[in-house]
Design a protein around this motif. Sequence first.
Motif, mmCIF file in Angstrom:
data_model
loop_
_atom_site.group_PDB
_atom_site.id
_atom_site.type_symbol
_atom_site.label_atom_id
_atom_site.label_comp_id
_atom_site.label_asym_id
_atom_site.label_seq_id
_atom_site.Cartn_x
_atom_site.Cartn_y
_atom_site.Cartn_z
ATOM 1 N N ILE A 32 11.381 8.513 8.151
ATOM 2 C CA ILE A 32 11.299 8.922 6.743
ATOM 3 C C ILE A 32 9.960 9.592 6.454
ATOM 4 N N GLN A 33 8.861 8.964 6.921
ATOM 5 C CA GLN A 33 7.535 9.517 6.602
ATOM 6 C C GLN A 33 7.361 10.895 7.246
ATOM 7 N N ALA A 34 7.922 11.064 8.446
ATOM 8 C CA ALA A 34 7.813 12.374 9.099
ATOM 9 C C ALA A 34 8.555 13.428 8.285
ATOM 10 N N ILE A 58 -4.309 12.101 2.176
ATOM 11 C CA ILE A 58 -4.849 11.052 1.315
ATOM 12 C C ILE A 58 -3.944 9.828 1.328
ATOM 13 N N GLY A 59 -4.504 8.695 1.688
ATOM 14 C CA GLY A 59 -3.684 7.508 1.916
ATOM 15 C C GLY A 59 -2.934 7.703 3.223
ATOM 16 N N CYS A 60 -3.687 8.034 4.281
ATOM 17 C CA CYS A 60 -3.080 8.469 5.549
ATOM 18 C C CYS A 60 -2.468 7.317 6.328
ATOM 19 N N GLY A 63 -1.337 7.061 10.194
ATOM 20 C CA GLY A 63 -1.327 8.413 10.743
ATOM 21 C C GLY A 63 0.042 9.047 10.895
ATOM 22 N N LEU A 64 1.075 8.399 10.348
ATOM 23 C CA LEU A 64 2.424 8.967 10.485
ATOM 24 C C LEU A 64 2.509 10.336 9.825
ATOM 25 N N SER A 65 1.921 10.452 8.633
ATOM 26 C CA SER A 65 1.983 11.739 7.928
ATOM 27 C C SER A 65 1.067 12.768 8.593
ATOM 28 N N GLY A 78 -8.121 12.120 7.423
ATOM 29 C CA GLY A 78 -7.278 11.122 6.775
ATOM 30 C C GLY A 78 -8.140 10.087 6.080
ATOM 31 N N LEU A 79 -7.811 9.799 4.835
ATOM 32 C CA LEU A 79 -8.549 8.797 4.070
ATOM 33 C C LEU A 79 -7.625 7.631 3.768
ATOM 34 N N ASP A 80 -8.097 6.415 3.992
ATOM 35 C CA ASP A 80 -7.286 5.263 3.603
ATOM 36 C C ASP A 80 -8.185 4.086 3.259
ATOM 37 N N MET A 103 -9.556 6.253 -2.707
ATOM 38 C CA MET A 103 -9.411 7.518 -3.440
ATOM 39 C C MET A 103 -9.748 7.351 -4.919
ATOM 40 N N GLY A 104 -9.569 6.155 -5.449
ATOM 41 C CA GLY A 104 -9.867 5.911 -6.851
ATOM 42 C C GLY A 104 -11.361 5.971 -7.165
ATOM 43 N N GLN A 105 -12.173 5.964 -6.124
ATOM 44 C CA GLN A 105 -13.618 6.117 -6.326
ATOM 45 C C GLN A 105 -14.035 7.584 -6.248
ATOM 46 N N ILE A 120 1.284 11.158 1.104
ATOM 47 C CA ILE A 120 2.668 10.710 1.220
ATOM 48 C C ILE A 120 2.766 9.225 0.857
ATOM 49 N N SER A 121 3.526 8.950 -0.174
ATOM 50 C CA SER A 121 3.816 7.569 -0.623
ATOM 51 C C SER A 121 2.555 6.753 -0.887
ATOM 52 N N ALA A 122 1.556 7.332 -1.519
ATOM 53 C CA ALA A 122 0.300 6.597 -1.701
ATOM 54 C C ALA A 122 -0.240 6.585 -3.134
ATOM 55 N N TRP A 125 -0.158 3.870 -5.956
ATOM 56 C CA TRP A 125 -1.026 2.683 -5.874
ATOM 57 C C TRP A 125 -2.147 2.741 -6.913
ATOM 58 N N LEU A 126 -2.560 3.950 -7.278
ATOM 59 C CA LEU A 126 -3.673 4.074 -8.227
ATOM 60 C C LEU A 126 -3.292 3.637 -9.634
ATOM 61 N N CYS A 127 -2.012 3.490 -9.886
ATOM 62 C CA CYS A 127 -1.584 3.133 -11.240
ATOM 63 C C CYS A 127 -1.765 1.649 -11.538
ATOM 64 N N LEU A 138 -9.015 6.059 -15.378
ATOM 65 C CA LEU A 138 -10.315 6.539 -14.900
ATOM 66 C C LEU A 138 -10.314 6.771 -13.398
ATOM 67 N N ARG A 139 -9.584 5.908 -12.680
ATOM 68 C CA ARG A 139 -9.529 6.082 -11.222
ATOM 69 C C ARG A 139 -8.740 7.341 -10.848
ATOM 70 N N LEU A 140 -7.643 7.575 -11.574
ATOM 71 C CA LEU A 140 -6.896 8.817 -11.337
ATOM 72 C C LEU A 140 -7.757 10.025 -11.673
HETATM 73 C C1 LIG Z 1 3.193 3.681 2.195
HETATM 74 S S1 LIG Z 1 1.629 3.933 3.005
HETATM 75 C C2 LIG Z 1 1.791 5.615 3.516
HETATM 76 C C3 LIG Z 1 0.911 5.938 4.702
HETATM 77 C C4 LIG Z 1 1.090 7.332 5.292
HETATM 78 N N1 LIG Z 1 0.772 8.371 4.316
HETATM 79 C C5 LIG Z 1 2.479 7.515 5.832
HETATM 80 O O1 LIG Z 1 3.162 8.454 5.396
HETATM 81 O O2 LIG Z 1 2.907 6.743 6.675
HETATM 82 C C6 LIG Z 1 0.502 4.017 1.648
HETATM 83 C C7 LIG Z 1 -0.953 4.047 2.063
HETATM 84 O O3 LIG Z 1 -1.764 4.311 0.923
HETATM 85 C C8 LIG Z 1 -2.982 3.622 1.084
HETATM 86 N N2 LIG Z 1 -3.699 3.479 -0.184
HETATM 87 C C9 LIG Z 1 -3.299 2.779 -1.273
HETATM 88 N N3 LIG Z 1 -4.239 2.835 -2.237
HETATM 89 C C10 LIG Z 1 -5.253 3.586 -1.750
HETATM 90 C C11 LIG Z 1 -6.527 3.990 -2.270
HETATM 91 N N4 LIG Z 1 -6.916 3.619 -3.489
HETATM 92 N N5 LIG Z 1 -7.312 4.765 -1.499
HETATM 93 C C12 LIG Z 1 -6.907 5.148 -0.255
HETATM 94 N N6 LIG Z 1 -5.730 4.787 0.285
HETATM 95 C C13 LIG Z 1 -4.903 4.014 -0.440
HETATM 96 C C14 LIG Z 1 -2.535 2.302 1.683
HETATM 97 O O4 LIG Z 1 -3.590 1.620 2.304
HETATM 98 C C15 LIG Z 1 -1.452 2.750 2.643
HETATM 99 O O5 LIG Z 1 -1.936 2.951 3.943
#
Ligand SMILES: C[S@@+](CC[C@H](N)C(=O)[O-])C[C@H]1O[C@@H](n2cnc3c(N)ncnc32)[C@H](O)[C@@H]1O
Lengths: 286, 124
Positions: A32-34, A58-60, A63-65, A78-80, A103-105, A120-122, A125-127, A138-140
């Motif tokens: 799915i992530q690919a 962002i939110g790597c 490393g799948l994405s 990649g940032l996580d 990323m919220g910082q 991808i799918s990340a 989380w900031l919400c 503010l984080r967004l």
């Molecule tokens: C569902 S995984 C997706 C990972 C990757 N992008 C993939 O496609 O497989 C969501 C990722 O977002 C990261 N994440 C969540 N909040 C984050 C934040 N504030 N800053 C950086 N990464 C964040 C999580 O640690 C997690 O690794």
Amino acid sequence: MSSRPELLAPPEIFYDESEARKYTSSSRIVEIQARLSERALELLALPDDGVPRFLLDIGCGSGLSGETLSENGHQWIGLDISASMLNVAVEREVEGDLLLGDMGQGLGLRAGVIDGAISISAVQWLCNADKSSHEPRLRLKAFFGSLYRCLSRGARAVFQVYPENIAQRELILRQALQAGFGGGLVVDYPHSTKKRKEFLVLTCGSVPTSINEGYKESCSEDDDSEDEENGMVGVSDRNRPRKKQRTNKKGKGREWVLRKKEQSRRKGNDVPHDSKYTARKRKSRF
Amino acid sequence: MRLIVHNMMSCNIKGVVNNFPLRIEAEKVIEKEVDFNPDFLRHMFAKIEWKALVDGARSLGYTELPDHAPDTAALESDESFLRQFHHALLELHLEEGSLVCPETGRKFSVNKGIPNMLLHEDEV
Ligand SMILES: C[S@@+](CC[C@H](N)C(=O)[O-])C[C@H]1O[C@@H](n2cnc3c(N)ncnc32)[C@H](O)[C@@H]1O
């Protein structure tokens, strides 16, 4: 992802060592992530000149994405926020450079140096406010502001997101637009509950050359759920009335049925064998 | 962490003005070969802060880069320069060590090649 992991714990706690491994060893998730990453890269619409670009994931996670970016020849950072996810990425010897960060910082990157970003799918989380000092808006804002600065002019950022509800989707979108981005939402397969995927496609600086539309299901009924909002591509609600969610007249098709049967077999269930009758429509007398 | 990333990173602590480049304290450096792609190097060249790259490479023990950025003609014709640029930018990794904010002296540790850029709450 049956329930919403965002609601269970902060990401750096939820994605601990065992979850990071579980996540990355699920062939379903890998696939799915690919697929999502391929689509995001397509929506990035990088120049078709064969030159590798310098991209951000962002939110790597593990490393799948990012692997999709490597497969297409690009260099990436990649940032996580989860050290465990990044450790799995190191073990899998991904080609991108990894940063442990939130990323919220905001992103600590120089202005105008990045050619494009995917996430991808990340971002959903900031919400959530995971600490008393966290204020999602503010984080967004910090995130999108810093992303806007580090992207080169004309670059795009594509986010595949799972917002929990309309309010979250709007919060994300509003913060992105306030940071200076243009663009909007692309919805693939808007009428399917399972396949429906949302991509926020943002452009930095110059006017976008019309964002291409989401993939649509064949023969859908007319489409009143997608309002045009501030010139954005269809923003529609996930929780539409049930009737609407039933897909097209043709049913799900043979391929879908075969895949489901295969999945079920893999789980060890007793599944009828495939034949020329598989997924055929019954005569009306039944 | 490779120098292509180091060259793009700035210190993100709230209120810091002199935020680039982060000083490198290297404890362990490794090299990994990367396919040579002149088009990518030419594409990246304009984005690179040359002095930071030269200093960064020095702190990782690589001293072949010219002090001053060559003009863009060298990018077209001078393969030996391109090879040096390639090596410094993409093949050297800071595996263990720290990145230090030039203004505050705050250290960001680097473990297994991954810089920890998480800020403390009072730095946001
Ligand atoms: C569902 S995984 C997706 C990972 C990757 N992008 C993939 O496609 O497989 C969501 C990722 O977002 C990261 N994440 C969540 N909040 C984050 C934040 N504030 N800053 C950086 N990464 C964040 C999580 O640690 C997690 O690794």
